[in-house]
Design a protein around this motif. Structure first.
Motif, PDB file in Angstrom:
ATOM      1  N   UNK A 268       0.829  -1.209   0.000  1.00  9.33           N
ATOM      2  CA  UNK A 268       0.000   0.000   0.000  1.00  9.33           C
ATOM      3  C   UNK A 268       0.865   1.261   0.000  1.00  9.33           C
ATOM      4  N   UNK A 269       2.072   1.157   0.566  1.00  5.14           N
ATOM      5  CA  UNK A 269       2.967   2.306   0.671  1.00  5.14           C
ATOM      6  C   UNK A 269       3.694   2.614  -0.635  1.00  5.14           C
ATOM      7  N   UNK A 270       3.794   1.625  -1.531  1.00  5.19           N
ATOM      8  CA  UNK A 270       4.648   1.765  -2.719  1.00  5.19           C
ATOM      9  C   UNK A 270       4.334   2.992  -3.579  1.00  5.19           C
ATOM     10  N   UNK A 271       3.067   3.300  -3.886  1.00  4.09           N
ATOM     11  CA  UNK A 271       2.809   4.476  -4.741  1.00  4.09           C
ATOM     12  C   UNK A 271       3.326   5.785  -4.152  1.00  4.09           C
ATOM     13  N   UNK A 272       3.329   5.887  -2.835  1.00  2.00           N
ATOM     14  CA  UNK A 272       3.784   7.134  -2.204  1.00  2.00           C
ATOM     15  C   UNK A 272       5.304   7.224  -2.131  1.00  2.00           C
ATOM     16  N   UNK A 273       5.999   6.134  -2.422  1.00  2.00           N
ATOM     17  CA  UNK A 273       7.456   6.112  -2.297  1.00  2.00           C
ATOM     18  C   UNK A 273       8.168   6.312  -3.627  1.00  2.00           C
ATOM     19  N   UNK A 274       7.423   6.303  -4.715  1.00  5.92           N
ATOM     20  CA  UNK A 274       8.032   6.402  -6.046  1.00  5.92           C
ATOM     21  C   UNK A 274       8.842   7.699  -6.170  1.00  5.92           C
ATOM     22  N   UNK A 275      10.078   7.554  -6.619  1.00  2.59           N
ATOM     23  CA  UNK A 275      10.920   8.729  -6.867  1.00  2.59           C
ATOM     24  C   UNK A 275      11.681   9.248  -5.671  1.00  2.59           C
ATOM     25  N   UNK A 276      11.422   8.735  -4.470  1.00  6.66           N
ATOM     26  CA  UNK A 276      12.155   9.210  -3.289  1.00  6.66           C
ATOM     27  C   UNK A 276      13.567   8.617  -3.322  1.00  6.66           C
ATOM     28  N   UNK A 277      14.605   9.440  -3.230  1.00  5.58           N
ATOM     29  CA  UNK A 277      15.976   8.924  -3.294  1.00  5.58           C
ATOM     30  C   UNK A 277      16.363   8.237  -1.989  1.00  5.58           C
TER      31      UNK A 277
END
Length: 408
Positions: A268-277
């Motif tokens: 569930x967390x994956x979409x909010x983590x996209x692009x975070x270095x």
């Protein structure tokens, strides 16, 4: 040099050596396999051989896309071996050593895969007991997932349980890798499924930070931290992901999520983590760095060998990590667990900041004290000159110091 393993398998090449045995690249009736050949002293233990045979049905029946399948268990003379699928890729420890830390999206995708594997194992009544990066393999031939992560597979099921027999470990001993041991194991309680959740949360923390939350220094200190210390927040981690980590690192086993719940929550967390270095934090504890500095070798002596890497079931593997899988440690006494823990929490630092207690930190403190001392002396001198000038500009000369005596 090839050697026969039972009547069906041939081991051709050593892939790696670990504390429990040697991993070989082998060949079986259905093609290439990985063969984990346990140490000879283990194979000569009749009690362990009996436990090995008892585990056969459970391990052979454990099949899941994120579990390295055990194809066979071989008992042949002095040979005791697990025959497993050969994974074309690398292990998570090797990737972590290469990259130091992973971007949150990739780290969470990998850990979610492992959580799925644990959910299947726990449903079958099997506790892994040794979840760590060395036992997570990355299938380089599989499709890329979120954050460019390769599919992750958990291996070495059953090995810790086989080694941890009553004959080998009394009530005062524990088996495991210190950095990933759940508090209840340290306190001598039997391992349940929750110990795998704690270990996996520790792995996630390590993937994000580049170090484990309670590791570093003497194994006894590490064990004590697991029981007494609270995990410190990582700078820059999303709040929802952090709360998930905290719940799975809870000291009370009942407070942790089940493996299936953890896998679902992570995805569930994956979409909010996209692009975070990757996070910009440095390891807080200097102990490991200071004790692993290179020591000059004597003239003509070979360079010291650094035992890093893992024993993955993959071609080209390197030797086992010095964080041995089955390290036997004394269980700390209650007074040891209760005392001396204050101040041992590993507080992450912003990138580039000196480690507290390190030589760099002490030098910075000394420079700061000298600077403050010089500044104070300068201010005092300036203040004194100012008073003298003010007195010199007035009509009256500056007063002489008075000397008083006390009455007899």
């Amino acid at each position: 040099m090839a050697r026969k393993i039972g009547s069906r398998y041939t081991a051709h090449q050593i892939l790696g050596r670990g504390s429990a045995g040697t991993v070989w690249l082998g060949e079986g009736p259905e093609g290439p396999v990985a063969v984990k050949l346990l140490r000879e002293d283990l194979a000569s233990d009749q009690e362990l051989v009996g436990r090995f045979v008892q585990e056969r049905t459970a391990l052979l029946g454990l099949e899941h896309p994120h579990i390295v399948t055990v194809r066979d268990l071989v008992v042949d003379g002095n040979d005791l071996a697990l025959v497993m699928d050969l994974v074309r890729g690398t292990d998570l420890r090797t990737r972590l050593e290469r990259e130091r830390r992973l971007a949150p999206e990739a780290a969470v995708a990998i850990v979610a895969d492992v959580a799925d594997a644990l959910a299947a194992a726990h449903a079958a009544g099997i506790v892994h007991r040794d979840v760590k990066p060395e036992n997570v393999l990355l299938d380089m031939q599989g499709p890329l997932g979120p954050g460019g992560a390769h599919p992750a597979l958990l291996t070495d099921f059953g090995v810790a349980k086989l080694i941890d027999s009553p004959k080998r470990t009394r009530a005062t001993k524990i088996i495991g890798t210190p950095d990933y041991l759940a508090p209840e194991i340290v306190e001598g309680l039997p391992p349940r499924a929750a110990v795998d959740i704690y270990a996996l949360a520790t792995v996630l923390y390590e993937l994000l930070a580049g170090f484990t939350p309670f590791g570093g220094g003497h194994p006894g200190a590490v064990l004590r931290r697991h029981v007494t210390e609270t995990v410190v927040p990582l700078p820059g981690i999303p709040e929802e992901l952090w709360q998930l980590l905290v719940q799975c690192l809870a000291k009370a086993p009942a407070s942790r999520l089940r493996a299936s719940e953890l896998a679902a929550r992570l995805r569930e967390q994956l979409p909010t983590l996209a692009g975070i270095p990757p996070l910009e934090v440095d390891e807080p504890d200097p102990a490991e760095e200071e004790t692993t500095e290179a020591v000059p070798a004597a003239p003509g002596a070979p360079e010291p060998v650094r035992r890093k890497g893992a024993v993955p079931l993959v071609p080209g593997a390197r030797p086992d990590s010095n964080r041995d899988t089955h390290t036997s440690m004394r269980v700390p006494a209650p007074d040891e667990l209760a005392g001396g823990a204050h101040g041992t929490a590993r507080v992450p630092r912003a990138a580039g900041a000196p480690r507290p207690g390190s030589a760099r930190h002490r030098a910075a403190v000394r420079r700061r004290r000298i600077t403050l001392g010089v500044a104070a002396a300068t201010l005092a001198a300036v203040a004194g000159i100012g008073v003298w000038l003010a007195s010199a500009d007035g009509d009256d000369p500056p007063p002489r110091p008075s000397h008083s005596t006390s009455a007899p």
